[in-house]
Design a protein around this motif. Structure first.
Motif, PDB file in Angstrom:
ATOM      1  N   LYS A 311      -6.235  10.900   1.199  1.00 25.22           N
ATOM      2  CA  LYS A 311      -6.668   9.756   0.415  1.00 25.22           C
ATOM      3  C   LYS A 311      -8.051   9.337   0.897  1.00 25.22           C
ATOM      4  CE  LYS A 311      -2.776   9.332  -1.868  1.00 25.22           C
ATOM      5  NZ  LYS A 311      -2.696   9.490  -3.331  1.00 25.22           N
ATOM      6  N   GLU A 312      -9.013   9.280   0.011  1.00 19.92           N
ATOM      7  CA  GLU A 312     -10.392   9.032   0.407  1.00 19.92           C
ATOM      8  C   GLU A 312     -11.036   7.925  -0.424  1.00 19.92           C
ATOM      9  OE1 GLU A 312     -12.061  13.287   1.963  1.00 19.92           O
ATOM     10  OE2 GLU A 312     -11.964  13.006  -0.202  1.00 19.92           O
ATOM     11  N   ILE A 313     -11.999   7.260   0.197  1.00 13.52           N
ATOM     12  CA  ILE A 313     -12.895   6.361  -0.505  1.00 13.52           C
ATOM     13  C   ILE A 313     -14.313   6.725  -0.089  1.00 13.52           C
ATOM     14  CG2 ILE A 313     -11.239   4.462  -0.704  1.00 13.52           C
ATOM     15  CD1 ILE A 313     -12.730   3.127   1.655  1.00 13.52           C
ATOM     16  N   PHE A 314     -15.293   6.212  -0.817  1.00 12.07           N
ATOM     17  CA  PHE A 314     -16.690   6.487  -0.525  1.00 12.07           C
ATOM     18  C   PHE A 314     -17.453   5.169  -0.473  1.00 12.07           C
ATOM     19  CE2 PHE A 314     -14.845  10.124  -2.551  1.00 12.07           C
ATOM     20  CZ  PHE A 314     -15.353  11.216  -1.861  1.00 12.07           C
ATOM     21  N   LEU A 315     -18.271   5.012   0.554  1.00 13.34           N
ATOM     22  CA  LEU A 315     -19.136   3.847   0.687  1.00 13.34           C
ATOM     23  C   LEU A 315     -20.580   4.271   0.467  1.00 13.34           C
ATOM     24  CD1 LEU A 315     -17.702   2.116   3.892  1.00 13.34           C
ATOM     25  CD2 LEU A 315     -17.047   1.739   1.495  1.00 13.34           C
ATOM     26  N   LYS A 316     -21.314   3.443  -0.237  1.00 12.99           N
ATOM     27  CA  LYS A 316     -22.688   3.772  -0.564  1.00 12.99           C
ATOM     28  C   LYS A 316     -23.506   2.484  -0.567  1.00 12.99           C
ATOM     29  CE  LYS A 316     -24.805   7.059  -3.786  1.00 12.99           C
ATOM     30  NZ  LYS A 316     -24.556   7.846  -5.006  1.00 12.99           N
ATOM     31  N   ARG A 317     -24.738   2.557  -0.108  1.00 15.35           N
ATOM     32  CA  ARG A 317     -25.586   1.366  -0.137  1.00 15.35           C
ATOM     33  C   ARG A 317     -25.886   0.971  -1.577  1.00 15.35           C
ATOM     34  NH1 ARG A 317     -31.378   4.194   1.512  1.00 15.35           N
ATOM     35  NH2 ARG A 317     -30.979   6.085   0.343  1.00 15.35           N
ATOM     36  N   PRO A 328     -12.348   6.995  -6.480  1.00 18.08           N
ATOM     37  CA  PRO A 328     -12.102   7.850  -7.648  1.00 18.08           C
ATOM     38  C   PRO A 328     -10.725   8.462  -7.717  1.00 18.08           C
ATOM     39  CG  PRO A 328     -13.422   9.004  -6.032  1.00 18.08           C
ATOM     40  CD  PRO A 328     -13.286   7.603  -5.520  1.00 18.08           C
ATOM     41  N   ASN A 329     -10.011   8.550  -6.587  1.00 18.49           N
ATOM     42  CA  ASN A 329      -8.739   9.280  -6.568  1.00 18.49           C
ATOM     43  C   ASN A 329      -7.561   8.402  -6.177  1.00 18.49           C
ATOM     44  OD1 ASN A 329      -9.829  11.854  -7.253  1.00 18.49           O
ATOM     45  ND2 ASN A 329     -10.726  11.909  -5.206  1.00 18.49           N
ATOM     46  N   SER A 330      -7.575   7.154  -6.585  1.00 15.82           N
ATOM     47  CA  SER A 330      -6.454   6.243  -6.336  1.00 15.82           C
ATOM     48  C   SER A 330      -6.135   6.156  -4.852  1.00 15.82           C
ATOM     49  CB  SER A 330      -5.199   6.696  -7.095  1.00 15.82           C
ATOM     50  OG  SER A 330      -4.210   5.695  -7.071  1.00 15.82           O
ATOM     51  N   SER A 331      -7.186   6.064  -4.016  1.00 14.63           N
ATOM     52  CA  SER A 331      -6.958   6.060  -2.581  1.00 14.63           C
ATOM     53  C   SER A 331      -7.095   4.681  -1.964  1.00 14.63           C
ATOM     54  CB  SER A 331      -7.945   7.013  -1.900  1.00 14.63           C
ATOM     55  OG  SER A 331      -9.262   6.718  -2.287  1.00 14.63           O
ATOM     56  N   LEU A 332      -7.378   3.666  -2.742  1.00 16.34           N
ATOM     57  CA  LEU A 332      -7.502   2.323  -2.197  1.00 16.34           C
ATOM     58  C   LEU A 332      -6.119   1.720  -1.993  1.00 16.34           C
ATOM     59  CD1 LEU A 332      -9.857   0.484  -1.434  1.00 16.34           C
ATOM     60  CD2 LEU A 332      -9.666  -0.574  -3.664  1.00 16.34           C
ATOM     61  N   ALA A 333      -6.016   0.883  -0.967  1.00 10.60           N
ATOM     62  CA  ALA A 333      -4.704   0.348  -0.588  1.00 10.60           C
ATOM     63  C   ALA A 333      -4.265  -0.782  -1.508  1.00 10.60           C
ATOM     64  CB  ALA A 333      -4.748  -0.137   0.850  1.00 10.60           C
ATOM     65  N   ILE A 334      -4.252  -0.524  -2.804  1.00  8.29           N
ATOM     66  CA  ILE A 334      -3.739  -1.485  -3.772  1.00  8.29           C
ATOM     67  C   ILE A 334      -2.215  -1.421  -3.796  1.00  8.29           C
ATOM     68  CG2 ILE A 334      -3.656  -2.054  -6.234  1.00  8.29           C
ATOM     69  CD1 ILE A 334      -6.477  -0.965  -6.449  1.00  8.29           C
ATOM     70  N   VAL A 335      -1.715  -0.201  -3.657  1.00  8.12           N
ATOM     71  CA  VAL A 335      -0.268   0.014  -3.586  1.00  8.12           C
ATOM     72  C   VAL A 335       0.015   0.818  -2.335  1.00  8.12           C
ATOM     73  CG1 VAL A 335       0.048  -0.048  -6.082  1.00  8.12           C
ATOM     74  CG2 VAL A 335      -0.482   2.123  -4.966  1.00  8.12           C
ATOM     75  N   ASP A 336       1.270   0.909  -1.980  1.00  8.80           N
ATOM     76  CA  ASP A 336       1.687   1.721  -0.843  1.00  8.80           C
ATOM     77  C   ASP A 336       1.214   3.157  -1.066  1.00  8.80           C
ATOM     78  OD1 ASP A 336       3.037   3.319   0.974  1.00  8.80           O
ATOM     79  OD2 ASP A 336       4.819   2.057   0.953  1.00  8.80           O
ATOM     80  N   LEU A 337       0.323   3.647  -0.191  1.00 13.93           N
ATOM     81  CA  LEU A 337      -0.255   4.973  -0.394  1.00 13.93           C
ATOM     82  C   LEU A 337       0.776   6.091  -0.266  1.00 13.93           C
ATOM     83  CD1 LEU A 337      -3.733   4.775   1.370  1.00 13.93           C
ATOM     84  CD2 LEU A 337      -3.108   4.268  -0.988  1.00 13.93           C
ATOM     85  N   CYS A 338       1.947   5.771   0.231  1.00 14.97           N
ATOM     86  CA  CYS A 338       3.002   6.776   0.337  1.00 14.97           C
ATOM     87  C   CYS A 338       3.839   6.861  -0.937  1.00 14.97           C
ATOM     88  CB  CYS A 338       3.934   6.452   1.503  1.00 14.97           C
ATOM     89  SG  CYS A 338       3.110   6.386   3.104  1.00 14.97           S
TER      90      CYS A 338
END
Length: 365
Positions: A311-317, A328-338
């Protein structure tokens, strides 16, 4: 790529593992070996811009501008994040602009003799994922002949499966985009052409690795008001924070390497959703990649215990001191990532966030 503007491993050659024997001897000693392309060992440029008459006569050719650069990376800039495990074997760079496009696309490769034991053999250029870019030959007039150029050269390896046939055909090069003959040009001409890909925006300021120090905390976030949420009914996020606090600083101080900052930096992301109202926090481990940080979900200091390393996120200035977060790939901790709900592509409005710098107290537990 499916998520335009944010580089992933399959795009642009950043951070990827090189395959094949070709990669080993390209520019290991910083010298350009292919004298056909560069008789004096300096960076070499070849290019061609097709006029309206030519394009009208060849309707199956999409490419209106094409340049090939043999030398050192003409795209990455000093103010970008250095790629993880940066590889210097890329020495061939192709850029094309198709009809009607506002800016070029590009691909990096490594080029060598097809048969190193035969001085008369042709030149082959390989890409990541064991793909071929093209075959090269210089004629007796010094022009560069490019053949065997794949129409899906700019697409991800799995694009044929992840895209519809119509979209795949639209993003491919045309059936007439091969067997190009390019004129030798000054190296600065190619550099100017590659600069069109991603022009420097002065408003962006310093990259994240400079703006954010390894031994200093930070807090970025955003709280969405009722008006915004009403206009974005598919957005789950009500409040979001991205931060490094005492725990993350201590982790890097114990195990991190300042010389390779931000590789190994831990960040925490907290999200409050409007459905549940409870804050969920996930830790990510980051590395610098191109002009962004690529951060994989970590089991350290997280609310979840399953294998979430993919599960990945990207940070950019962002402009004017902001930070952009891409999910982009539903990797934010909005829901239980499991959970099953966390699998697959993000379908809501919770994909890209523009975050403002906040006092550290705004990110306190």
């Amino acid at each position: 790529m499916a998520f335009r503007g944010w580089k992933t491993l399959a795009g642009a050659g950043f951070g990827a593992v090189l395959l094949g024997a070709l990669a080993g001897s390209a520019v290991a000693d910083d010298t350009l070996k292919l004298t056909e392309l560069s008789p004096n060992g300096a960076d070499a440029c070849f290019g061609r811009v097709y006029d309206a008459a030519h394009l009208k006569a060849y309707p199956k050719q999409k490419v209106a501008r094409i340049f090939f650069y043999y030398g050192h990376d003409p795209v990455s800039r000093p103010n970008e994040e250095p790629p993880a495990n940066q590889d210097t074997s890329y020495n061939g760079f192709l850029t094309t602009t198709v009809r009607g496009a506002k800016k070029p696309e590009w691909a990096s490769s490594w080029c060598n003799k097809s048969d190193p034991s035969d001085p008369s053999s042709g030149i082959g250029c390989g890409m990541d994922c064991d793909r071929s870019l093209a075959s090269l030959k210089v004629d007796d007039k010094g022009k560069l002949l490019i053949s065997g150029l794949s129409p899906d050269v700019y697409l991800d390896p799995d694009a044929s499966e992840s895209m519809s046939k119509a979209e795949y055909a639209r993003q491919q090069l045309g059936s007439g985009d091969d067997n190009f003959k390019l004129d030798p040009m000054p190296a600065d001409t190619c550099k100017a052409e590659f600069a069109r890909i991603d022009p420097i925006d002065p408003a962006l300021g310093d990259p994240l690795r400079v703006r954010l120090k390894p031994d200093q905390p930070f807090c970025y976030g955003r709280d969405y008001d009722d008006a915004h949420l009403k206009s974005h009914p598919n957005q789950m996020t009500q409040s979001i924070r991205v931060f490094r606090g005492p725990i993350e600083l201590a982790s890097f101080a114990a195990d991190g390497d300042k010389a390779n900052w931000p590789d190994g930096a831990d960040i925490a992301v907290s999200v409050t959703t409007r459905q549940k109202g409870a804050r969920v926090t996930q830790t990510y481990s980051c590395q610098g990649e191109a002009d962004q940080w690529r951060c994989a979900a970590s089991s350290k200091m997280s609310d979840f215990s399953c294998d979430i390393t993919q599960k990945e996120i990207f940070l950019k200035r962002g402009a004017n001191g902001t930070m952009m977060l891409a999910n982009p790939n539903s990797s934010l901790a909005i829901v239980d990532l499991c959970s099953k709900a966390a699998h697959g592509k993000t379908k809501s409005d919770d994909k890209v966030y523009r975050l403002q710098a906040m006092p550290q107290s705004a990110c306190a537990p």
